[in-house]
Design a protein around this motif. Structure first.
Motif, PDB file in Angstrom:
ATOM      1  N   GLY A  73      99.872 -49.080  32.484  1.00 23.38           N
ATOM      2  CA  GLY A  73     100.357 -50.267  33.170  1.00 23.38           C
ATOM      3  C   GLY A  73     100.913 -49.910  34.533  1.00 23.38           C
ATOM      4  O   GLY A  73     101.361 -48.774  34.766  1.00 23.38           O
ATOM      5  N   SER A  74     100.914 -50.850  35.430  1.00 25.55           N
ATOM      6  CA  SER A  74     101.296 -50.556  36.818  1.00 25.55           C
ATOM      7  C   SER A  74     102.755 -50.168  36.969  1.00 25.55           C
ATOM      8  O   SER A  74     103.127 -49.528  37.953  1.00 25.55           O
ATOM      9  N   ASP A  75     103.617 -50.527  35.989  1.00 25.22           N
ATOM     10  CA  ASP A  75     105.012 -50.107  36.082  1.00 25.22           C
ATOM     11  C   ASP A  75     105.348 -48.978  35.110  1.00 25.22           C
ATOM     12  O   ASP A  75     106.507 -48.569  34.992  1.00 25.22           O
ATOM     13  N   GLY A  76     104.336 -48.474  34.409  1.00 27.55           N
ATOM     14  CA  GLY A  76     104.532 -47.326  33.539  1.00 27.55           C
ATOM     15  C   GLY A  76     105.218 -47.606  32.217  1.00 27.55           C
ATOM     16  O   GLY A  76     105.493 -46.679  31.453  1.00 27.55           O
ATOM     17  N   GLN A  77     105.493 -48.870  31.906  1.00 26.58           N
ATOM     18  CA  GLN A  77     106.198 -49.199  30.673  1.00 26.58           C
ATOM     19  C   GLN A  77     105.268 -49.101  29.458  1.00 26.58           C
ATOM     20  O   GLN A  77     104.073 -49.406  29.538  1.00 26.58           O
ATOM     21  N   THR A  78     105.841 -48.681  28.327  1.00 23.16           N
ATOM     22  CA  THR A  78     105.104 -48.639  27.067  1.00 23.16           C
ATOM     23  C   THR A  78     105.943 -49.266  25.967  1.00 23.16           C
ATOM     24  O   THR A  78     107.154 -49.450  26.112  1.00 23.16           O
ATOM     25  N   ALA A  79     105.292 -49.593  24.863  1.00 20.85           N
ATOM     26  CA  ALA A  79     105.980 -50.093  23.668  1.00 20.85           C
ATOM     27  C   ALA A  79     105.263 -49.523  22.464  1.00 20.85           C
ATOM     28  O   ALA A  79     104.032 -49.404  22.459  1.00 20.85           O
ATOM     29  N   PRO A  80     106.007 -49.140  21.424  1.00 27.28           N
ATOM     30  CA  PRO A  80     105.353 -48.539  20.256  1.00 27.28           C
ATOM     31  C   PRO A  80     104.661 -49.584  19.400  1.00 27.28           C
ATOM     32  O   PRO A  80     105.110 -50.722  19.286  1.00 27.28           O
ATOM     33  N   THR A  81     103.552 -49.190  18.795  1.00 29.54           N
ATOM     34  CA  THR A  81     102.982 -49.962  17.700  1.00 29.54           C
ATOM     35  C   THR A  81     103.156 -49.118  16.455  1.00 29.54           C
ATOM     36  O   THR A  81     102.880 -47.911  16.455  1.00 29.54           O
ATOM     37  N   ALA A  82     103.667 -49.747  15.384  1.00 30.91           N
ATOM     38  CA  ALA A  82     104.114 -48.990  14.211  1.00 30.91           C
ATOM     39  C   ALA A  82     103.455 -49.485  12.937  1.00 30.91           C
ATOM     40  O   ALA A  82     102.996 -50.630  12.846  1.00 30.91           O
TER      41      ALA A  82
END
Length: 489
Positions: free
Chosen positions: A19-28
């Motif tokens: 993503g352009s802002d480098g953010q991630t979120a986990p999928t669990a």
């Protein structure tokens, strides 16, 4: 064959990227809480990039021969077959699907993609005579251009593919925003499949992200002319309102409060088995799952006895075990919602005929008796493994129970008299209803959709082709036309 990589990235303009802002979120994994991937989160800028690339790619795609587009969709079917075990594993681990449910979901996705592969040669037009001398009228069926798809977490792979494949088959480009709980099975996995199948770069984009952060931009962007959404009714209302402001069409499949009716002449053994499957498949987390069971008073006790006999045999627990039929609720918020409806219904006077305490997010199959239509489990969509059983005296009373809801998605009625069942079904205000079967039915060539608070539009077959295409009138004046222009020679 190596497993897919890059499934934790965005798929934009034919490239896998962060993503352009480098953010991630986990999928669990909802059963073990194990983090499966850290998934890149799209920004509004990424959404714009995906739509811009899709619009450009669609022009190329539209120029391909219909048989060439057919071949890509047929290749996608082949890819799903080759990667069967990989897809099943993702469905089990990310969405909490049991093997029974995951296999059915993959089969449905293959079916709809196979159906969509016929669409390039079904973009039929019409000829109409003119009311002006020498006039010929042609009506061409054409793609809408770009389709935005927002998919849910419960049947993520199929309910994404249900819009993506037909939209591509009709000649469109697609940008897909999967649910945050299932960004792989509802999103990037499809991007990888269509990349392997050979779509032009940018034709399919996948932008995982929270609806609260990119949802409005996804719907309001000028590129998509149709927004396809499957999910809750409140969110669907908001999408319809925003899309309407921008004069976009919407295809909405929303919530349901589906009734399973057992008339007094029904085969109770068969009805009990059907009710157990249609209620507890995927823990009841299906929009078309049975939400209420209404049984004729004269056979109520006998049906409940048979139903309990079946439900007691259902194994609940780890979805990786192929013997498991009831797996975990998707997350803690949904678990709390299910337990809240259950408790409020018991507080209102219902009896727990079968049940038990949750183990983690696994709620054991629960049956409630003595339920009235004004109790929470009958009035609200449960979306969990709780089966409320109601009783009625007459067919008209059963019909009143069926129609005592703003929803109108699916339903079922069991009877030995087919025409009695059909007559009953025709009076239920619902988009779909099944005689001597349960409510969970989805065939790729038949109209799928609801009425009222359950949505707008239809998926499947010709109805899906209509949803993702439009028509253009082209008239041809074969002979000079005489225009009434006073004073002009």
């Amino acid at each position: 064959m190596s497993r897919y990589s890059h499934l934790g990235q965005l798929f934009v303009a034919g490239e896998w990227r962060d993503g352009s802002d480098g953010q991630t979120a986990p999928t669990a994994n909802p059963y073990t809480d194990e983090t499966l991937l850290d998934v890149a989160q799209a920004t509004e800028s990424d959404v714009d990039d995906a739509y811009t690339a899709a619009a450009a790619a669609q022009e190329e795609w539209a120029g391909w021969l219909p048989t060439e587009r057919q071949a890509v969709l047929a290749k996608a079917v082949e890819v799903m077959g080759d990667r069967h075990d990989e897809i099943i594993e993702w469905l089990v681990t990310e969405s909490g699907s049991t093997h029974v449910k995951a296999s059915a979901e993959l089969g449905n996705a293959v079916g709809i993609t196979t159906e969509a592969a016929t669409f390039p040669l079904r973009m039929e037009g019409s000829l109409f005579p003119g009311t002006v001398a020498g006039k010929e009228n042609r009506v061409y069926r054409v793609p809408v251009g770009v389709v935005g798809v927002i998919s849910p977490w419960n049947f993520p792979f199929h309910l994404s593919m249900r819009s993506v494949a037909p939209a591509l088959g009709a000649g469109n480009a697609v940008v897909l925003k999967p649910a945050s709980n299932t960004p792989v099975t509802g999103g990037t996995l499809l991007g990888a499949i269509f990349e392997e199948a050979g779509v032009p770069p940018g034709l399919v984009g996948v932008v995982p992200g929270k609806g609260s952060e990119i949802g409005d931009a996804f719907v309001a962007h000028p590129a998509p002319r149709v927004i396809s959404f499957t999910g809750s009714t409140p969110v669907g209302r908001g999408i319809a309102e925003l899309a309407g402001k921008h004069l976009k069409r919407v295809e909405l499949e929303l919530g349901g409060n589906n009734l399973f009716v057992v008339l007094d002449d029904a085969d109770l053994d068969q009805a009990a088995r059907a009710a157990a499957f249609g209620k507890f498949l995927h823990q009841g987390q299906i929009c078309i799952a049975i939400n209420r069971i209404a049984v004729a008073a004269s056979v109520h006790d006998a049906f409940v006895e048979r139903f309990l006999d079946v439900v007691r045999q259902l194994q609940a627990g780890d979805p990786r075990d192929e013997a498991t039929f009831v797996g975990p609720i998707i997350d803690d918020d949904q678990l709390e919602s299910v337990l809240d409806v259950l408790q409020r219904t018991v507080d209102a006077g219902a009896t727990v005929a079968l049940g038990g305490e949750p183990e983690g997010r696994v709620v054991p199959p629960t049956v409630l008796t003595g339920v009235a239509q004004d109790m929470p489990a009958a009035e609200e969509e449960i979306f969990g493994p709780v089966a409320p059983v109601l009783s009625f005296e007459t067919d008209d009373e059963a019909l009143a129970i069926a129609n005592a809801t703003d929803y109108g998605l699916s339903g079922a009625v069991f009877t030995a008299d087919i025409e009695r069942g059909v007559a009953f079904a025709r009076r239920v205000r619902t988009g779909m209803i099944h005689v001597n079967d349960m409510s969970v039915n989805d065939e790729p060539h038949v109209a799928f959709g609801g009425r009222g608070a359950s949505g707008l539009g239809r998926f499947g077959g010709q109805w899906a082709l209509d949803a993702f295409s439009t028509v253009q009138w082209v008239s041809v004046q074969h002979t000079p036309r005489d225009y009434p222009l006073p004073g002009v020679e």
